[in-house]
Design an enzyme around this catalytic site. Structure first.
Site, PDB file in Angstrom:
ATOM      1  N   GLY A   1       0.831  -1.195   0.000  1.00 30.07           N
ATOM      2  CA  GLY A   1       0.000   0.000   0.000  1.00 30.07           C
ATOM      3  C   GLY A   1       0.868   1.247   0.000  1.00 30.07           C
ATOM      4  O   GLY A   1       2.000   1.218   0.488  1.00 30.07           O
TER       5      GLY A   1
ATOM      6  N   GLN B   1       3.134   9.938   1.124  1.00 30.18           N
ATOM      7  CA  GLN B   1       4.440   9.275   1.219  1.00 30.18           C
ATOM      8  C   GLN B   1       5.356   9.606   0.047  1.00 30.18           C
ATOM      9  O   GLN B   1       6.564   9.413   0.132  1.00 30.18           O
ATOM     10  CB  GLN B   1       4.254   7.749   1.282  1.00 30.18           C
ATOM     11  CG  GLN B   1       3.628   7.270   2.572  1.00 30.18           C
ATOM     12  CD  GLN B   1       3.446   5.770   2.529  1.00 30.18           C
ATOM     13  OE1 GLN B   1       2.435   5.279   2.073  1.00 30.18           O
ATOM     14  NE2 GLN B   1       4.440   5.030   2.997  1.00 30.18           N
TER      15      GLN B   1
ATOM     16  N   CYS C   1       5.850  -0.407   6.870  1.00 33.64           N
ATOM     17  CA  CYS C   1       5.501   0.756   6.066  1.00 33.64           C
ATOM     18  C   CYS C   1       6.687   1.088   5.171  1.00 33.64           C
ATOM     19  O   CYS C   1       7.833   1.043   5.631  1.00 33.64           O
ATOM     20  CB  CYS C   1       5.207   1.935   7.001  1.00 33.64           C
ATOM     21  SG  CYS C   1       4.783   3.459   6.145  1.00 33.64           S
ATOM     22  N   LEU C   2       6.405   1.429   3.927  1.00 34.70           N
ATOM     23  CA  LEU C   2       7.492   1.779   3.008  1.00 34.70           C
ATOM     24  C   LEU C   2       8.251   3.015   3.478  1.00 34.70           C
ATOM     25  O   LEU C   2       9.407   3.211   3.105  1.00 34.70           O
ATOM     26  CB  LEU C   2       6.940   2.004   1.591  1.00 34.70           C
ATOM     27  CG  LEU C   2       6.391   0.745   0.896  1.00 34.70           C
ATOM     28  CD1 LEU C   2       5.803   1.096  -0.458  1.00 34.70           C
ATOM     29  CD2 LEU C   2       7.492  -0.299   0.757  1.00 34.70           C
TER      30      LEU C   2
ATOM     31  N   HIS D   1      -4.320   2.138   8.029  1.00 39.51           N
ATOM     32  CA  HIS D   1      -2.911   2.565   7.989  1.00 39.51           C
ATOM     33  C   HIS D   1      -2.736   3.667   6.933  1.00 39.51           C
ATOM     34  O   HIS D   1      -2.089   4.685   7.188  1.00 39.51           O
ATOM     35  CB  HIS D   1      -2.054   1.335   7.673  1.00 39.51           C
ATOM     36  CG  HIS D   1      -0.595   1.585   7.479  1.00 39.51           C
ATOM     37  ND1 HIS D   1       0.374   1.028   8.286  1.00 39.51           N
ATOM     38  CD2 HIS D   1       0.079   2.336   6.554  1.00 39.51           C
ATOM     39  CE1 HIS D   1       1.575   1.424   7.870  1.00 39.51           C
ATOM     40  NE2 HIS D   1       1.423   2.218   6.822  1.00 39.51           N
ATOM     41  N   GLU D   2      -3.333   3.460   5.741  1.00 36.59           N
ATOM     42  CA  GLU D   2      -3.140   4.429   4.647  1.00 36.59           C
ATOM     43  C   GLU D   2      -3.892   5.736   4.906  1.00 36.59           C
ATOM     44  O   GLU D   2      -3.379   6.819   4.589  1.00 36.59           O
ATOM     45  CB  GLU D   2      -3.571   3.814   3.307  1.00 36.59           C
ATOM     46  CG  GLU D   2      -2.826   2.545   2.899  1.00 36.59           C
ATOM     47  CD  GLU D   2      -1.311   2.691   2.866  1.00 36.59           C
ATOM     48  OE1 GLU D   2      -0.806   3.825   2.736  1.00 36.59           O
ATOM     49  OE2 GLU D   2      -0.622   1.666   2.996  1.00 36.59           O
TER      50      GLU D   2
ATOM     51  N   HIS E   1      -1.900   7.969   6.969  1.00 35.32           N
ATOM     52  CA  HIS E   1      -0.911   8.741   6.196  1.00 35.32           C
ATOM     53  C   HIS E   1      -1.538  10.021   5.641  1.00 35.32           C
ATOM     54  O   HIS E   1      -0.903  11.080   5.645  1.00 35.32           O
ATOM     55  CB  HIS E   1      -0.372   7.926   5.013  1.00 35.32           C
ATOM     56  CG  HIS E   1       0.707   6.952   5.361  1.00 35.32           C
ATOM     57  ND1 HIS E   1       1.891   7.321   5.969  1.00 35.32           N
ATOM     58  CD2 HIS E   1       0.799   5.614   5.164  1.00 35.32           C
ATOM     59  CE1 HIS E   1       2.658   6.250   6.126  1.00 35.32           C
ATOM     60  NE2 HIS E   1       2.012   5.204   5.651  1.00 35.32           N
TER      61      HIS E   1
HETATM   62 NI    NI Z   1       2.665   3.234   5.494  1.00 39.44          NI
END
Ligand code: NI
Length: 169
Positions: free
Chosen positions: A46, A51, A91-92, A133-134, A137
């Protein structure tokens, strides 16, 4: 298509609160394509536009094992959050860190597709956790924020050191 740079925690730009998308045009389609390419290349499951330093309410996701089921959520909102799920999240923007976070187990997602068409999804398991989670962000929040202050500091220090080593290389 172009691969975008992913911001790494504790970069302050991850704290941007994303604005709703109001124009569903070719530029939005391009952003979604670039975000998908970036997510698949990482690889990740995701990615939120914040991000990649684009403060718009756009999320891409692919939870399939085959990596061929791209989901796009524009202006996602949640309702009917119920239950508790504890999941080890990554998380990226927080590379190499995996920590358990508690979230709602089921949610209803209201969003638009890349053309602006509204849709609703009843989500559980990974989809429910991932969309929470997204959306965090999009609100300037990272999963690390749920951890103890001590863990947050340790993670920030570790990632700062890795980033410094990368940029010196
Ligand atoms: Ni993330």
């Amino acid at each position: 298509m172009a691969k975008l740079d992913i911001l790494v925690y504790p970069d302050r730009r991850l704290r941007q609160v994303a604005r709703p998308v109001t124009v569903f045009d070719a530029a939005l389609k391009q952003l979604v394509d670039d975000m998908a390419e970036t997510m698949y290349a990482a690889p990740g499951i995701g990615l939120a536009a914040v991000q990649v330093n684009v403060p718009k309410r756009v999320v891409v996701m692919d939870l399939s094992a085959e990596r061929n089921a791209l989901r796009v959520f524009v202006n996602p909102e949640l309702s009917d959050a119920a239950g508790y799920a504890e999941t080890q999240e990554g998380c990226l923007s927080v590379p190499g860190i995996f920590e358990t976070v508690q979230r709602a187990a089921t949610v209803t997602i209201h969003a638009q597709d890349v053309a602006g068409k509204a849709f609703t999804v009843a989500a559980d398991e990974m989809l429910a956790v991932c969309i929470q989670h997204e959306i965090d962000h999009l609100n300037g929040k990272v999963f690390v924020d749920y951890l103890s202050r001590m863990k947050q500091e340790r993670i920030a220090k570790k990632l700062r050191k890795e980033q410094a080593a990368l940029s010196a290389a």
